[in-house]
Write an enzyme that holds these catalytic residues in place. Structure first.
Site, PDB file in Angstrom:
ATOM      1  N   GLU A 169      35.262  37.835  37.510  1.00 33.20           N
ATOM      2  CA  GLU A 169      35.002  38.964  36.600  1.00 33.20           C
ATOM      3  C   GLU A 169      35.613  38.714  35.218  1.00 33.20           C
ATOM      4  O   GLU A 169      36.239  39.605  34.623  1.00 33.20           O
ATOM      5  CB  GLU A 169      35.547  40.259  37.208  1.00 33.20           C
ATOM      6  CG  GLU A 169      34.819  40.687  38.472  1.00 33.20           C
ATOM      7  CD  GLU A 169      35.094  42.136  38.875  1.00 33.20           C
ATOM      8  OE1 GLU A 169      34.164  42.794  39.387  1.00 33.20           O
ATOM      9  OE2 GLU A 169      36.225  42.606  38.634  1.00 33.20           O
ATOM     10  N   GLU A 180      30.148  41.586  45.053  1.00 30.04           N
ATOM     11  CA  GLU A 180      31.125  42.494  45.671  1.00 30.04           C
ATOM     12  C   GLU A 180      30.457  43.855  45.823  1.00 30.04           C
ATOM     13  O   GLU A 180      30.140  44.494  44.813  1.00 30.04           O
ATOM     14  CB  GLU A 180      32.378  42.633  44.803  1.00 30.04           C
ATOM     15  CG  GLU A 180      33.245  41.411  44.700  1.00 30.04           C
ATOM     16  CD  GLU A 180      34.462  41.625  43.803  1.00 30.04           C
ATOM     17  OE1 GLU A 180      35.093  40.632  43.426  1.00 30.04           O
ATOM     18  OE2 GLU A 180      34.749  42.796  43.462  1.00 30.04           O
TER      19      GLU A 180
HETATM   20  C1  GLA Z   1      37.139  43.707  41.418  1.00 26.44           C
HETATM   21  C2  GLA Z   1      37.719  42.349  41.757  1.00 26.44           C
HETATM   22  C3  GLA Z   1      38.177  42.252  43.176  1.00 26.44           C
HETATM   23  C4  GLA Z   1      38.915  43.501  43.591  1.00 26.44           C
HETATM   24  C5  GLA Z   1      37.984  44.672  43.413  1.00 26.44           C
HETATM   25  C6  GLA Z   1      38.647  45.964  43.755  1.00 26.44           C
HETATM   26  O1  GLA Z   1      35.873  43.794  41.420  1.00 26.44           O
HETATM   27  O2  GLA Z   1      36.849  41.277  41.505  1.00 26.44           O
HETATM   28  O3  GLA Z   1      39.039  41.159  43.259  1.00 26.44           O
HETATM   29  O4  GLA Z   1      40.012  43.676  42.780  1.00 26.44           O
HETATM   30  O5  GLA Z   1      37.625  44.790  42.082  1.00 26.44           O
HETATM   31  O6  GLA Z   1      39.124  45.924  45.026  1.00 26.44           O
END
Ligand code: GLA
Length: 800
Positions: free
Chosen positions: A212, A286
């Protein structure tokens, strides 16, 4: 003649670069893709190829992922080897397979693998190669997310603390101070895990570059450097990058395959992805079934029906996904991180995931299993779930020995002014800073900045607590007739794991002043809470008050999983038979610590508990069920997690009155001219759905050059209403960087109407030229999306 950019319609950029002459290029274009990938592997690292010939090929096709040339829908779920007792890795992977997943996704945590610079340790919970091998044996493919930054509510997002020894370092950038050690780490990852790629007969299908990064920056060269490093390290499977929809364009590169992260509204998420990936398989990197918990906020759960609807939508549309988390597990040790600006994460990482913290199948698990059974690929089957591991209860026992922390200081380190934890070459834990103060009038002790809690003692008597959560670092000192010994016991919780704030030094940062006069000649006593330190404690057979280590034994007839009941303890860390189970805190929401059966033995088992504030009763018991949702704000040593202020808007003039656009997209708003002030207030006048609620996904504030101002030191000074019973609608959710959670005004026991006000305290005056607003995410017309609003910037928007 122009260079071919595609083979079989696949952008050449997605295939690792080969040093090929033009004639060879023509020859290769004619080869089927699978063979091409295989050949690529031959050239890149012959030694590894020799180890094992590939039995399968994996590629990114025009519309689909291709496994052995066939369409392959990735039904993936995230499991972190570090968060599952090694003895249970196979059990959890079997659970994942039985849920209907065909792939597991795993982060690596650099700081766990290289705890000290140059010292790589792949043993025990860090043996990811073994985790991958077991996954392969359980017929699961693997998607690897090596970092170097991982986020994941893990200490410093996975970055090693020792990087902070050089305060100049620019983390997650091309700063050589960062990039050189990151390259060394990724090279090591390649050495150990490279042979486990599908191109070498292993289960690893794809590898993620960073994590990210779009949230933090736009430097495509930085991503390029990491991509090249992974390829040089021997990774020749497709490389990909994940981002949420709002920042998917940031640092986008054609040669790194993009996936999108979202917790709802798959249609919206994939629309954003198509903006950078006009063609190619769509994947959600995700997809959140629940969310993580932070100390002092309600436990998070996610609606099973919404989860299933969105999964069904993606399956129907042949879109791939990775459930974050399929099984959260536990953040053992001192590895739990903190959400920004500073919301420390619980050690339980249950995440309301389909597979619970102890590996139990939940209703969400069974419903997901049923859904996936409708979408199996030819030849795919779903096995029965493995048996549940035995669960035991343990009768209450008293811990009868104690070792007062201030009585076990050990050898100290002298320095003129206090140093931060990293300067003492200490990674985690606590430090006691000690100095002598003169006799004198009552006065104010200004500790500067304390990360994260400073328990202050004068001649051994507790006189106050410095608390990073609301930036309260000043302590009232009583009058003294003679010189006194001042001790500040600093507890470092996890380093922030998100945003610029991961540059998170621990300890006392800066100088300490008494009535404005700097205090000098300090001695520091280090408590890294590691095995060696625990071994030097001297216990006494009597109870004690104040910060102390307590020790006792608990008898176990037949070992099994259990949940240590810590409700009569205050705040600290717990160990069983030398295994650090994690942190605990009586404010909740978690009130138990998961004890894996394999960490217990028949007969006597040693329990050690560090309590920084002191137990109501030094007793523990083993429960058969976890307690994940019991809050006790009344037990919080900083009564109420925000200082009491009154709003003072009457005399303030708004610097902007405007309306937001409908929808979920991030909106950047610029003021006519920059304004300076310590406080930033957003006031909602109404909402698009006409109802009385207001909600905000994320707020970033821009400085004079349009850059987002670091959230370090930010607190919520005032909010008129927030839902904290029926869900976690805390105001802090609007400034924690995560767009998947949100501030929401009360809708449970009360439904106050607009205007709603949220006031951010920057901690010091800032020049504000604008702000970025991310509405509450989610498909359709979710409640609280603000329509008309006003903005105020100034130094007197609240009175203390
Ligand atoms: C983000 C991150 C993950 C985690 C989620 C929340 O998207 O990429 O590593 O921190 O948020 O759990």
């Amino acid at each position: 003649m122009t260079q071919p950019t595609k083979v079989d319609n696949i952008p050449l950029a997605l295939i690792p670069p080969l040093r090929l002459r033009r004639s060879q290029m023509k020859f290769y274009r004619s080869l089927p893709l699978a063979l091409l990938t295989f050949a690529a592997a031959q050239v890149l690292s012959p030694s590894i190829v020799e180890a094992r010939a590939p039995e399968h090929t994996f590629a990114i096709g025009t519309n689909d992922f291709l496994l052995d040339g066939q369409r392959f829908e990735i039904r993936c779920g995230e499991i972190h080897a570090a968060r599952v007792p090694r003895e249970y890795w196979r059990h959890r992977l079997q659970m994942a397979k039985a849920m209907g997943l065909n792939t597991v996704c795993a982060y690596l945590f650099w700081n766990q693998i290289e705890p000290r610079e140059g010292k790589f340790d792949w043993s025990d919970q860090a043996d990811v190669a073994e985790f991958c091998r077991i996954a392969q044996e359980e017929k699961l493919w693997v998607i690897l997310r090596p970092g170097p930054y991982s986020c994941a509510e893990w200490e410093m997002g996975g970055l090693p603390w020792w990087l902070l020894k050089n305060d100049e370092i620019k983390l997650r950038s091309r700063d050589p101070l960062f990039l050189e050690p990151a390259k060394k780490y990724l090279k090591e990852v390649g050495r150990v895990l490279g042979p486990l790629q599908v191109t070498h007969g292993g289960p690893i299908l794809m590898v993620q570059v960073e994590n990210e990064y779009g949230f933090l920056g736009k430097d495509v060269e930085y991503m390029g450097e990491l991509r090249k490093t992974l390829i040089d390290a021997g990774f020749n499977v497709p490389l990909f990058a994940c981002n949420p929809p709002s920042v998917i364009r940031n640092a986008f590169r054609e040669d790194i395959f993009p996936v999108v992260n979202f917790g709802s509204d798959p249609a919206g998420g994939f629309r954003a992805l198509r903006a950078v990936l006009p063609q190619g398989p769509l994947m959600c990197g995700e997809f959140y079934p629940g969310w993580f918990d932070t100390w002092g906020s309600p436990h998070h759960t996610g609606s099973t029906q919404r989860f299933l609807n969105d999964l069904d939508y993606m399956l129907k549309n042949d879109e791939s996904f990775s459930i974050y988390m399929a099984h959260g597990g536990t953040t053992f040790g001192l590895w739990s991180g903190a959400d920004r600006p500073f919301k420390p994460d619980t050690s339980s990482y249950d995440y309301d995931a389909p597979i619970s913290e102890a590996g139990w199948p939940t209703d969400k698990f069974f419903q997901t299993r049923k859904l996936f059974a409708q979408y199996l690929l030819p030849g795919e089957t779903i096995p029965e779930p493995p048996a549940k591991n035995p669960v035991i209860s343990l009768a209450e026992v008293e811990l009868t020995e104690s070792a007062p922390l201030l009585g076990n200081l050990g050898k100290g380190i002298s320095s003129k002014s206090p140093l931060n934890m990293e300067q003492y070459d200490q990674d985690h834990g606590c430090i006691v800073y000690q100095t002598t103060i003169p006799a004198g009038e009552a006065g104010t002790l200004d500790l500067g900045t304390v990360h994260d809690f400073g328990f202050v003692f004068l001649d051994g008597q507790p006189i106050g607590v410095a608390d990073r959560r609301n930036n309260s670092f000043k302590i009232k000192l009583p009058a003294r007739t003679k010189p006194g010994t001042l001790q500040v016991l600093v507890e470092a919780m996890g380093r922030v794991n998100f945003g610029e704030e991961v540059h998170d030094h621990k300890g006392i940062i800066g100088s300490v002043k008494l009535e404005g006069k700097e205090l000098l000649d300090w001695k520091a006593y280090n408590f890294p809470l590691d095995k060696k330190m625990l071994g030097r404690l001297r216990y006494q057979k009597t109870a004690t008050s104040g910060p102390a280590f307590w020790r006792g034994t608990i008898r176990v007839e037949k070992p099994g999983d259990t949940f240590l009941d810590l409700r009569s303890w205050g705040k600290g860390v717990v160990w069983v038979n030398g295994h650090c189970l994690g942190r605990y805190w009586d404010i909740g929401p978690t009130q138990t610590a998961y004890v894996p059966g394999p960490w217990l033995k028949k007969g006597k088992n040693e329990i050690v508990i560090l309590d920084l504030v002191g137990p109501e009763k030094p007793v523990v018991a083993g429960l058969e069920q976890p307690i994940l949702n019991e809050q006790h704000a009344e037990k919080d040593f900083a009564r109420g997690h925000r200082s009491v202020v009154t709003l003072a808007l009457d005399s303030a003039k708004p610097v902007l009155s405007a309306s937001f656009e409908p929808g979920t997209a991030m909106q950047e708003v610029h003021l006519d001219s920059a304004k300076r002030g310590r406080y930033f207030c957003i006031e909602s006048l109404n909402a698009f759905d006409g109802k009385q609620f207001a909600a905000i996904g994320e707020l970033d504030v821009l400085d004079n050059s349009g850059r987002s101002i670091s959230h370090d030191g930010w607190t919520v000074a005032y909010v008129d209403s927030e839902e904290r019973e029926r869900e976690d609608g805390s105001a802090e959710n609007a400034i924690d960087g995560q767009t998947a959670n949100f501030w929401h005004t009360q809708w449970g026991s009360a439904q106050p109407n607009h205007p709603h006000r949220l006031v951010i305290d920057f901690g010091k005056p800032q020049t504000v030229s604008g702000f970025r607003y991310v509405p509450r995410q989610g498909a359709g017309d979710v409640g609280g999306r603000i329509k008309d609003y006003r903005i105020y910037v100034g130094d007197n928007l609240v009175q203390r």
